[in-house]
Design a protein around this motif. Structure first.
Motif, PDB file in Angstrom:
ATOM      1  N   ARG A  40       0.769  -1.140   0.257  1.00 27.57           N
ATOM      2  CA  ARG A  40       0.036   0.089   0.068  1.00 27.57           C
ATOM      3  C   ARG A  40       1.067   1.325  -0.067  1.00 27.57           C
ATOM      4  O   ARG A  40       0.373   2.386  -0.059  1.00 27.57           O
ATOM      5  CB  ARG A  40      -0.980   0.168   1.025  1.00 27.57           C
ATOM      6  N   THR A  41       2.102   1.148  -0.185  1.00 23.94           N
ATOM      7  CA  THR A  41       3.199   2.230  -0.030  1.00 23.94           C
ATOM      8  C   THR A  41       3.439   2.795  -1.325  1.00 23.94           C
ATOM      9  O   THR A  41       3.631   1.920  -2.368  1.00 23.94           O
ATOM     10  CB  THR A  41       4.227   1.759   0.723  1.00 23.94           C
ATOM     11  N   VAL A  42       3.334   4.165  -1.594  1.00 22.05           N
ATOM     12  CA  VAL A  42       3.819   4.530  -2.921  1.00 22.05           C
ATOM     13  C   VAL A  42       5.141   5.497  -2.712  1.00 22.05           C
ATOM     14  O   VAL A  42       5.272   6.265  -1.566  1.00 22.05           O
ATOM     15  CB  VAL A  42       2.671   5.827  -3.317  1.00 22.05           C
ATOM     16  N   TYR A  44       8.036   7.886  -4.230  1.00 21.36           N
ATOM     17  CA  TYR A  44       8.307   8.737  -5.300  1.00 21.36           C
ATOM     18  C   TYR A  44       9.822   9.225  -5.394  1.00 21.36           C
ATOM     19  O   TYR A  44      10.338   9.314  -4.095  1.00 21.36           O
ATOM     20  CB  TYR A  44       7.648  10.177  -5.229  1.00 21.36           C
ATOM     21  N   LYS A 107      -1.739  13.026  -5.794  1.00 22.80           N
ATOM     22  CA  LYS A 107      -1.855  12.036  -5.146  1.00 22.80           C
ATOM     23  C   LYS A 107      -2.629  12.356  -3.645  1.00 22.80           C
ATOM     24  O   LYS A 107      -3.623  11.972  -3.419  1.00 22.80           O
ATOM     25  CB  LYS A 107      -0.751  11.033  -4.988  1.00 22.80           C
TER      26      LYS A 107
END
Length: 113
Positions: A40-42, A44, A107
């Motif tokens: 569930r981690t995004v 960048y 986001k």
């Protein structure tokens, strides 16, 4: 859902300060968090810069060893980041692109306040 934004510099393959932060919030990245959370981690990647004159002796030596290692790679095996490091070694350089923040803002706009 809990939203955590962590910004840290990448040093020798690790995110600086992540371990300390993880102790405080009981979460971290990649190898440090359980798979359900990692799913569930995004992440960048925001590039920064480097000024070799401001590096400590230890970090200058680490960068020199890395530079010596990667410049031996055949050009066809070098990625864009490796080529950029070779080309800018020893210089002050910034790869900062504030437009990269747009995806993060978009986001976050979808999350409740």
């Amino acid at each position: 859902m809990e939203t955590i934004i962590y910004v840290g510099g990448l040093y020798a393959g690790g995110v600086r300060g992540m371990a300390k932060t993880a102790k405080n919030i009981r979460k971290a990245a990649l190898r440090q968090i359980p798979k359900p959370l990692a799913d569930r981690t995004v992440f960048y990647h925001l590039r920064g810069g480097i000024d070799y004159e401001k590096l400590s002796f230890k970090h200058r030596m680490m960068m020199k060893m890395l530079y010596e290692q990667v410049k031996k790679q055949p050009v066809g095996e070098q990625d864009a980041d490796t080529r950029a490091m070779i080309e800018t070694y020893g210089q002050k350089v910034s790869f900062v692109d504030l437009a990269c923040l747009d995806n993060i803002v978009k986001k976050l706009e979808g999350y409740p306040a």
